[in-house]
Write a protein that holds these residues in place. Structure first.
Motif, PDB file in Angstrom:
ATOM      1  N   ILE A 301       0.822  -1.214   0.000  1.00 36.89           N
ATOM      2  CA  ILE A 301       0.000   0.000   0.000  1.00 36.89           C
ATOM      3  C   ILE A 301       0.858   1.267   0.000  1.00 36.89           C
ATOM      4  CG2 ILE A 301      -1.895  -1.164   1.200  1.00 36.89           C
ATOM      5  CD1 ILE A 301      -1.085   0.317   3.753  1.00 36.89           C
ATOM      6  N   SER A 302       2.193   1.138  -0.209  1.00 36.63           N
ATOM      7  CA  SER A 302       3.095   2.289  -0.101  1.00 36.63           C
ATOM      8  C   SER A 302       3.771   2.607  -1.426  1.00 36.63           C
ATOM      9  CB  SER A 302       4.172   2.026   0.960  1.00 36.63           C
ATOM     10  OG  SER A 302       3.596   1.836   2.219  1.00 36.63           O
ATOM     11  N   ASP A 303       4.205   3.887  -1.541  1.00 35.47           N
ATOM     12  CA  ASP A 303       5.006   4.262  -2.700  1.00 35.47           C
ATOM     13  C   ASP A 303       6.483   4.071  -2.380  1.00 35.47           C
ATOM     14  OD1 ASP A 303       5.824   6.430  -1.144  1.00 35.47           O
ATOM     15  OD2 ASP A 303       4.494   7.861  -2.126  1.00 35.47           O
ATOM     16  N   SER A 304       7.357   4.521  -3.271  1.00 37.88           N
ATOM     17  CA  SER A 304       8.793   4.245  -3.137  1.00 37.88           C
ATOM     18  C   SER A 304       9.439   4.923  -1.945  1.00 37.88           C
ATOM     19  CB  SER A 304       9.524   4.665  -4.415  1.00 37.88           C
ATOM     20  OG  SER A 304       9.334   6.059  -4.659  1.00 37.88           O
ATOM     21  N   ILE A 305       8.797   5.967  -1.402  1.00 34.49           N
ATOM     22  CA  ILE A 305       9.392   6.640  -0.240  1.00 34.49           C
ATOM     23  C   ILE A 305       8.600   6.358   1.047  1.00 34.49           C
ATOM     24  CG2 ILE A 305      10.480   8.444  -1.595  1.00 34.49           C
ATOM     25  CD1 ILE A 305       8.204  10.295  -0.885  1.00 34.49           C
ATOM     26  N   GLY A 306       7.732   5.359   0.979  1.00 33.37           N
ATOM     27  CA  GLY A 306       7.051   4.904   2.186  1.00 33.37           C
ATOM     28  C   GLY A 306       5.733   5.559   2.485  1.00 33.37           C
ATOM     29  N   ASN A 307       5.259   6.443   1.616  1.00 33.81           N
ATOM     30  CA  ASN A 307       3.957   7.057   1.832  1.00 33.81           C
ATOM     31  C   ASN A 307       2.843   6.084   1.475  1.00 33.81           C
ATOM     32  OD1 ASN A 307       5.002   9.654   2.564  1.00 33.81           O
ATOM     33  ND2 ASN A 307       5.411  10.035   0.384  1.00 33.81           N
ATOM     34  N   ILE A 308       1.825   6.023   2.312  1.00 33.85           N
ATOM     35  CA  ILE A 308       0.705   5.134   2.037  1.00 33.85           C
ATOM     36  C   ILE A 308      -0.174   5.744   0.957  1.00 33.85           C
ATOM     37  CG2 ILE A 308      -1.402   4.126   3.043  1.00 33.85           C
ATOM     38  CD1 ILE A 308       0.138   3.853   5.653  1.00 33.85           C
ATOM     39  N   ILE A 309      -0.548   4.928  -0.004  1.00 33.73           N
ATOM     40  CA  ILE A 309      -1.336   5.376  -1.145  1.00 33.73           C
ATOM     41  C   ILE A 309      -2.823   5.175  -0.845  1.00 33.73           C
ATOM     42  CG2 ILE A 309      -1.804   5.017  -3.607  1.00 33.73           C
ATOM     43  CD1 ILE A 309       1.053   3.810  -3.797  1.00 33.73           C
ATOM     44  N   ASP A 314      -4.835  -1.190  -6.517  1.00 28.33           N
ATOM     45  CA  ASP A 314      -5.485  -2.379  -7.070  1.00 28.33           C
ATOM     46  C   ASP A 314      -4.934  -2.552  -8.474  1.00 28.33           C
ATOM     47  OD1 ASP A 314      -7.116  -4.420  -7.923  1.00 28.33           O
ATOM     48  OD2 ASP A 314      -8.968  -3.229  -7.929  1.00 28.33           O
ATOM     49  N   SER A 315      -3.771  -3.168  -8.583  1.00 24.97           N
ATOM     50  CA  SER A 315      -3.008  -3.189  -9.832  1.00 24.97           C
ATOM     51  C   SER A 315      -3.755  -3.840 -10.987  1.00 24.97           C
ATOM     52  CB  SER A 315      -1.678  -3.915  -9.621  1.00 24.97           C
ATOM     53  OG  SER A 315      -0.897  -3.245  -8.648  1.00 24.97           O
ATOM     54  N   ASN A 316      -4.524  -4.886 -10.724  1.00 27.35           N
ATOM     55  CA  ASN A 316      -5.223  -5.561 -11.821  1.00 27.35           C
ATOM     56  C   ASN A 316      -6.683  -5.138 -11.951  1.00 27.35           C
ATOM     57  OD1 ASN A 316      -6.308  -6.811  -9.599  1.00 27.35           O
ATOM     58  ND2 ASN A 316      -5.472  -8.864 -10.057  1.00 27.35           N
ATOM     59  N   ASP A 322      -4.475  -4.704  -3.655  1.00 31.90           N
ATOM     60  CA  ASP A 322      -3.320  -5.597  -3.769  1.00 31.90           C
ATOM     61  C   ASP A 322      -2.986  -6.275  -2.445  1.00 31.90           C
ATOM     62  OD1 ASP A 322      -3.187  -4.772  -6.376  1.00 31.90           O
ATOM     63  OD2 ASP A 322      -1.513  -3.380  -6.067  1.00 31.90           O
ATOM     64  N   TYR A 323      -3.143  -5.556  -1.348  1.00 29.05           N
ATOM     65  CA  TYR A 323      -2.730  -6.132  -0.064  1.00 29.05           C
ATOM     66  C   TYR A 323      -3.652  -7.258   0.398  1.00 29.05           C
ATOM     67  CZ  TYR A 323      -6.325  -3.827   2.848  1.00 29.05           C
ATOM     68  OH  TYR A 323      -7.501  -3.435   3.436  1.00 29.05           O
ATOM     69  N   LEU A 324      -4.815  -7.394  -0.267  1.00 29.35           N
ATOM     70  CA  LEU A 324      -5.742  -8.490   0.033  1.00 29.35           C
ATOM     71  C   LEU A 324      -5.794  -9.522  -1.092  1.00 29.35           C
ATOM     72  CD1 LEU A 324      -8.764  -6.453   1.464  1.00 29.35           C
ATOM     73  CD2 LEU A 324      -7.063  -7.754   2.766  1.00 29.35           C
ATOM     74  N   ASP A 325      -5.032  -9.298  -2.135  1.00 30.54           N
ATOM     75  CA  ASP A 325      -5.069 -10.146  -3.334  1.00 30.54           C
ATOM     76  C   ASP A 325      -3.806 -10.996  -3.419  1.00 30.54           C
ATOM     77  OD1 ASP A 325      -5.287 -11.268  -5.824  1.00 30.54           O
ATOM     78  OD2 ASP A 325      -5.919  -9.416  -6.825  1.00 30.54           O
ATOM     79  N   ARG A 330       2.658  -6.868  -5.094  1.00 30.70           N
ATOM     80  CA  ARG A 330       3.089  -5.524  -5.421  1.00 30.70           C
ATOM     81  C   ARG A 330       4.143  -5.037  -4.451  1.00 30.70           C
ATOM     82  NH1 ARG A 330       2.627  -0.509  -3.713  1.00 30.70           N
ATOM     83  NH2 ARG A 330       2.614   1.179  -5.227  1.00 30.70           N
ATOM     84  N   ARG A 331       5.190  -4.425  -4.979  1.00 25.61           N
ATOM     85  CA  ARG A 331       6.209  -3.790  -4.142  1.00 25.61           C
ATOM     86  C   ARG A 331       6.297  -2.313  -4.523  1.00 25.61           C
ATOM     87  NH1 ARG A 331       7.746  -9.062  -4.520  1.00 25.61           N
ATOM     88  NH2 ARG A 331       8.577  -9.993  -2.610  1.00 25.61           N
ATOM     89  N   PRO A 332       6.750  -1.494  -3.583  1.00 30.45           N
ATOM     90  CA  PRO A 332       6.812  -0.039  -3.873  1.00 30.45           C
ATOM     91  C   PRO A 332       7.616   0.246  -5.122  1.00 30.45           C
ATOM     92  CG  PRO A 332       7.214  -0.461  -1.549  1.00 30.45           C
ATOM     93  CD  PRO A 332       7.221  -1.804  -2.229  1.00 30.45           C
TER      94      PRO A 332
END
Length: 333
Positions: A301-309, A314-316, A322-325, A330-332
């Motif tokens: 649920i985070s971006d490359s600098i650790g901020n929560i999005i 939901d990539s697909n 994503d965190y439930l799928d 998914r990685r930052p």
């Protein structure tokens, strides 16, 4: 609770530790059914509510020096004209299943009625305040700073912290094996206080703190388990002063614990979305990898600098974050 919730000793563990093949046979009484005990407890509680009153007149017109504590007494003698508690309480029905209490006889969603009274503000005022200030009331996932007293219906005190308030983690108390789920379920009907001031002597001063009472059946308490000062199958009463509360994120995954109640039923322990949930028995609010795919929830649920999005990625685009799928790792970026 002795400055905290008292520990529970399981009867089975007691017999297992004391077993002796050469000793006399010990007859173990199996637990009673939830469906039998719940209506019996409710009848006991209703009788109590009809035959007892609280100091409602003092709350309505506080005398000088009133300490805003609930006092309960019997309707009799000079108090024969008092209005019974039954006229002031509201209730909520909470389903309880046998597996939650680790009972062998299968029973599902047996209703258990919890009664609650908010003396300050009143129950009617609470309903209005929840619409304008929802953050003034705890959720079942929060931690609360309270002064309290626990009693049986006969008035016997089994625990109290009336002088020095203590913190309780409501999510952990909601686990029925703790023996005090009813405490957690009743807290959202009590308002937190305002303007807490530490007095420098270990005490605090709080303005407009909520004052309430919760009465619940043994299926939301210890049920058949032995618990210090509490007989088996006993309904419990708590009077509570709520000073303040804190939101929680028990697993540190960046999602508040209350948001991990995915089905919205108010019970945190039946939400487990791990791929192998049968082998990973942690509920989502306790689990740092909610889908069990090997990538932590916080990463997903985070971006490359650790901020929560927000909203959660939901990539697909299948409607499942994503965190439930488990099909998305998914990685930052």
């Amino acid at each position: 609770m002795k400055k905290g919730i008292v520990a529970i000793s399981l009867i089975a563990a007691l017999f297992a530790s004391c077993g002796d093949d050469d000793g006399p046979d010990v007859e173990v009484t199996p637990p009673r059914l939830l469906a039998e005990v719940a209506p019996e407890n409710d009848a006991e509680i209703q009788e109590f509510l009809q035959s007892h009153f609280y100091n409602y007149e003092e709350f309505a017109s506080p005398p000088a020096g009133f300490d805003f504590r609930i006092v309960v007494d019997t309707i009799a003698g000079e108090n024969a004209d008092k209005r019974p508690l039954s006229e002031f309480v509201d209730f909520v029905d909470i389903p309880v299943s046998s597996f939650e209490l680790i009972l062998s006889e299968e029973e599902n969603d047996i209703p258990h009625r919890l009664y609650y009274l908010s003396a300050r503000p009143t129950n009617d005022e609470v309903q209005d305040l929840k619409g304008t200030c929802p953050e003034c009331f705890p959720t079942v996932a929060d931690s609360v700073f309270v002064r309290y007293e626990g009693k049986l219906l006969d008035g016997s005190v089994f625990d109290s912290a009336l002088n020095n308030p203590v913190w309780f983690d409501l999510a952990r108390l909601q686990d029925l094996t703790q023996g005090f789920r009813g405490f957690t379920e009743g807290m959202p009907f009590i308002r937190r206080g305002e303007n807490i001031v530490e007095n420098g002597d270990g005490t605090v001063t709080v303005e407009n703190f909520g004052v309430g009472m919760i009465i619940f059946p043994s299926g939301l308490g210890s049920f058949n388990r032995l618990n210090a000062g509490i007989p088996q199958y006993s309904p419990l009463i708590f009077t509570i002063d709520l000073f303040t509360l804190n939101d929680t994120d028990h697993d540190g995954d960046g999602i508040p614990s209350i948001q991990e109640d995915l089905d919205g039923d108010g019970y945190l322990y039946n939400d487990n979305t791990d791929i192998d949930s049968e082998f990973v028995p942690f509920a989502n609010f306790q689990d740092a990898d909610d889908d069990g795919d090997g990538v932590s929830t916080r990463e997903e649920i985070s971006d490359s600098i650790g901020n929560i999005i927000i909203p959660f990625p939901d990539s697909n685009n299948d409607g499942t974050p994503d965190y439930l799928d488990p099909n998305v790792e998914r990685r930052p970026e």
